[in-house]
Design an enzyme around this catalytic site. Structure first.
Site, PDB file in Angstrom:
ATOM      1  N   HIS A 106      18.672 -75.370  14.187  1.00  0.00           N
ATOM      2  CA  HIS A 106      17.541 -75.913  14.939  1.00  0.00           C
ATOM      3  C   HIS A 106      17.385 -75.186  16.272  1.00  0.00           C
ATOM      4  CE1 HIS A 106      14.982 -79.137  16.782  1.00  0.00           C
ATOM      5  NE2 HIS A 106      15.634 -78.747  17.875  1.00  0.00           N
ATOM      6  N   GLU A 107      18.488 -75.053  16.998  1.00  0.00           N
ATOM      7  CA  GLU A 107      18.425 -74.409  18.308  1.00  0.00           C
ATOM      8  C   GLU A 107      18.054 -72.933  18.184  1.00  0.00           C
ATOM      9  OE1 GLU A 107      18.446 -76.057  21.018  1.00  0.00           O
ATOM     10  OE2 GLU A 107      18.995 -77.953  20.083  1.00  0.00           O
ATOM     11  N   HIS A 135      14.362 -72.368  17.757  1.00  0.00           N
ATOM     12  CA  HIS A 135      13.552 -72.238  18.973  1.00  0.00           C
ATOM     13  C   HIS A 135      13.461 -70.773  19.399  1.00  0.00           C
ATOM     14  CE1 HIS A 135      12.752 -76.408  19.818  1.00  0.00           C
ATOM     15  NE2 HIS A 135      14.027 -76.728  19.824  1.00  0.00           N
ATOM     16  N   GLU A 164       9.448 -78.772  18.373  1.00  0.00           N
ATOM     17  CA  GLU A 164      10.631 -79.477  17.860  1.00  0.00           C
ATOM     18  C   GLU A 164      10.541 -79.667  16.345  1.00  0.00           C
ATOM     19  OE1 GLU A 164      13.400 -80.226  19.352  1.00  0.00           O
ATOM     20  OE2 GLU A 164      12.706 -79.489  21.290  1.00  0.00           O
TER      21      GLU A 164
END
Length: 269
Positions: free
Chosen positions: A141-142, A145, A203
């Site tokens: 997920h990070e 970004h 997100e």
């Protein structure tokens, strides 16, 4: 005056249009005045200082069992990211990444990835995530970004907000204050809410990236939902999504469940 005003508005419009790109995976239009590589150079410098300061205070846990575990998972995720980008004709987006993983001794439940492939997890988040798959999802997920260009996009939005306010100021002068009836505070609030909404979109995107990357790395993406549920248990109160940079947790969880069949296509046991 009117001609000058039109020229300014036209120039701003051309600047915005020429800076539009699309996000990988989702194809969502993005506004970028700066490149991912430029942002990576800036963030890497800050990250290096951050890690150096932590090391000086003996606040890194890289040589522990958990630190080794984090690097092993990180290696699998970063390989999956590079494979995904190569397979989708986006190799240039990973050429500038120099992967680095650090485990920070901290009671704050947090993890982040910065442009340049710089990743940090706090020790407090590991018991919450529990499993390797949970860690893989948050890391994916990070990194999502980063791959999604969200950092460059965020910096560009700040620039765009400044341009809009500057344009309004110039218009006030050229029109003799005709636009002064539009309160600057209201304009700024409107811009802020617009940016918040955009952040929530990012997100949701990062969740999709995370589920795909973990699946490609050999972790069952259904574990992402379980990890998110454990994170939700930490919440002390229900947030108001309209004024939050993150999506409402229930909505976010529902979106992840809907995306699961797609993520499963990348999972090979």
């Amino acid at each position: 005056m009117k001609k000058s005003f039109k020229i300014i508005i036209l120039s701003l419009g051309v600047l915005l249009i020429s800076s539009c790109t699309t996000a990988p995976l989702t194809g969502r239009p993005q506004l970028k005045f700066v490149s991912d590589e430029q942002v990576a150079a800036e963030f890497t410098q800050s990250y290096n200082k951050y890690i150096s300061d932590l090391a000086a205070r003996n606040l890194l846990a890289n040589n522990t069992q958990d630190g080794i575990r984090l690097r092993e998972i990180g290696g699998k995720i970063s390989t999956a990211v590079e494979n995904y980008m190569h397979q989708n004709g986006m190799s240039k987006k990973v050429r500038y990444l120099n992967w680095e993983y650090n485990l920070v001794k901290s009671e704050q439940v947090n993890a982040f990835a910065l442009p340049g492939g710089k990743i940090a997890f706090n020790t407090a988040i590991l018991p919450v995530l529990k499993t390797d798959a949970g860690i893989a999802f948050v890391m994916g997920h990070e990194i999502g970004h980063v791959i999604g260009g969200h950092h460059a996009e965020g910096k560009s939005r700040q620039t765009a907000a400044g341009v809009v306010m500057l344009g309004k100021g110039i218009a006030d002068v050229l029109t003799g204050g005709a636009t002064s009836v539009i309160n600057n505070d209201l304009v700024e609030v409107g811009l802020t809410l617009g940016l918040l909404k955009f952040n929530r979109t990012q997100e949701y995107e990062a969740d999709k990236y995370g589920m795909i990357f973990m699946a490609m790395a050999g972790y069952n993406p259904s574990e992402a939902i379980k990890a998110q549920e454990r994170i939700m248990q930490l919440e002390t109160g229900k947030s108001i999504e309209l004024l939050s940079t993150h999506p409402d947790s229930a909505n976010r969880l529902e979106a992840m469940k809907k995306f699961l069949p797609e993520a499963m296509k990348y999972y090979k046991k």
